[in-house]
Design a protein around this motif. Sequence first.
Motif, PDB file in Angstrom:
ATOM      1  N   GLN A 139     -12.494  -3.581 -21.471  1.00 48.57           N
ATOM      2  CA  GLN A 139     -11.556  -2.639 -20.835  1.00 48.57           C
ATOM      3  C   GLN A 139     -10.155  -3.231 -20.719  1.00 48.57           C
ATOM      4  N   ARG A 140     -10.071  -4.554 -20.594  1.00 49.91           N
ATOM      5  CA  ARG A 140      -8.773  -5.214 -20.514  1.00 49.91           C
ATOM      6  C   ARG A 140      -8.316  -5.726 -21.876  1.00 49.91           C
ATOM      7  N   GLN A 141      -9.255  -6.185 -22.708  1.00 51.89           N
ATOM      8  CA  GLN A 141      -8.876  -6.820 -23.968  1.00 51.89           C
ATOM      9  C   GLN A 141      -8.573  -5.825 -25.085  1.00 51.89           C
ATOM     10  N   LEU A 142      -9.200  -4.662 -25.071  1.00 51.41           N
ATOM     11  CA  LEU A 142      -8.912  -3.673 -26.113  1.00 51.41           C
ATOM     12  C   LEU A 142      -7.465  -3.179 -26.032  1.00 51.41           C
ATOM     13  N   PRO A 143      -6.941  -2.859 -24.840  1.00 51.23           N
ATOM     14  CA  PRO A 143      -5.513  -2.508 -24.774  1.00 51.23           C
ATOM     15  C   PRO A 143      -4.599  -3.634 -25.266  1.00 51.23           C
ATOM     16  N   TYR A 144      -4.976  -4.889 -24.974  1.00 54.63           N
ATOM     17  CA  TYR A 144      -4.172  -6.015 -25.468  1.00 54.63           C
ATOM     18  C   TYR A 144      -4.209  -6.076 -26.990  1.00 54.63           C
ATOM     19  N   ALA A 145      -5.368  -5.873 -27.576  1.00 55.88           N
ATOM     20  CA  ALA A 145      -5.467  -5.860 -29.034  1.00 55.88           C
ATOM     21  C   ALA A 145      -4.606  -4.745 -29.618  1.00 55.88           C
ATOM     22  N   ARG A 146      -4.569  -3.609 -28.942  1.00 54.33           N
ATOM     23  CA  ARG A 146      -3.722  -2.508 -29.428  1.00 54.33           C
ATOM     24  C   ARG A 146      -2.247  -2.864 -29.334  1.00 54.33           C
ATOM     25  N   GLU A 147      -1.868  -3.623 -28.322  1.00 53.90           N
ATOM     26  CA  GLU A 147      -0.479  -4.091 -28.233  1.00 53.90           C
ATOM     27  C   GLU A 147      -0.142  -4.970 -29.434  1.00 53.90           C
TER      28      GLU A 147
END
Length: 306
Positions: free
Chosen positions: A153-161
């Motif tokens: 939930q936290r790392q997927l948005p970072y990967a999208r960044e």
Amino acid sequence: MPTRRDFLAASATLAAGLGCLSLAGQAFAQSGSGMLTRKVPSSGEQLAVIGAGTSGSFEVEPDSTQYPQLKQVLKAFFAGGGQVIDTSPNYGGADAVLGQLLEEGGWRAKTFLATKIAADSRAAAEAQWAGTLRSLRTDKVDLLQIHNLRDWQRQLPYARELKAQGLTRYVGVTHYIDSGLEEMEAILRNEPLDFIQIHYSVNSPAAARTVLPLAQDKGVAVLINRAFDDGRLFARVKDLPLPGWAAEAGIGSWAQLFLKFAISHPAVTTVIPATSRPERQLDQLKAGHGILLTEAQRKQLIDQFA
């Protein structure tokens, strides 16, 4: 069941170099090496159906006797049309060994490089990502995956960044055992993804019930890990003959059969077996040629290994 006549006809079509084929009811293309390829649904990019993993096999020291052997593995891999190589920062230094080998061999431009985030906080992920780029000796990767759904939930948005910054072309999530399938299905239903990576083998076919059809429906590419069940399948087939129809499908070993089982599912993009032996690499690459297995043949194998 395909006949020898079917196999010869399909092989003739391959030799003719046509750009798009349909065997066993599935469409795919052919690379310059003759390796079958499948499209990444989100982009249309074609990827060879046989890739490579690095867990275990690339966990060596650069000054060891295994290191030059790995160089021969990669030489065979790229000569045979391979592209996708999957690694992780928590594979015991395998990513650094891979990065050094790719640099020394001049193979980075030929590689579809997939790695992972395996962290429990944003700060840890940022530090890990910086280390990943250093280890792989690159300024970007092709696919960045959240390892085993860890803190997704936290790392997927970072990967999208990172994708938005041009540091990875695709993002995805991974798992490797049946206990992760339910959560993988939920993520597929609710999150836009380019890729998933999941296990699928003759003795572990549960992903085909929901996750693989859902990925196909959602237009998500699929990498398959553990097609050999971490080598345990070979112990089960020791001294057993291949099925009678294997030769007509161009299959000459159990390794080829297990890999062809995986890539014959229409949702699968690429399977990523790991090896540290050049002769096994050459054998595995053969699974990416010829006709695929029918649904009846896949079911026969599932029944045999249940």
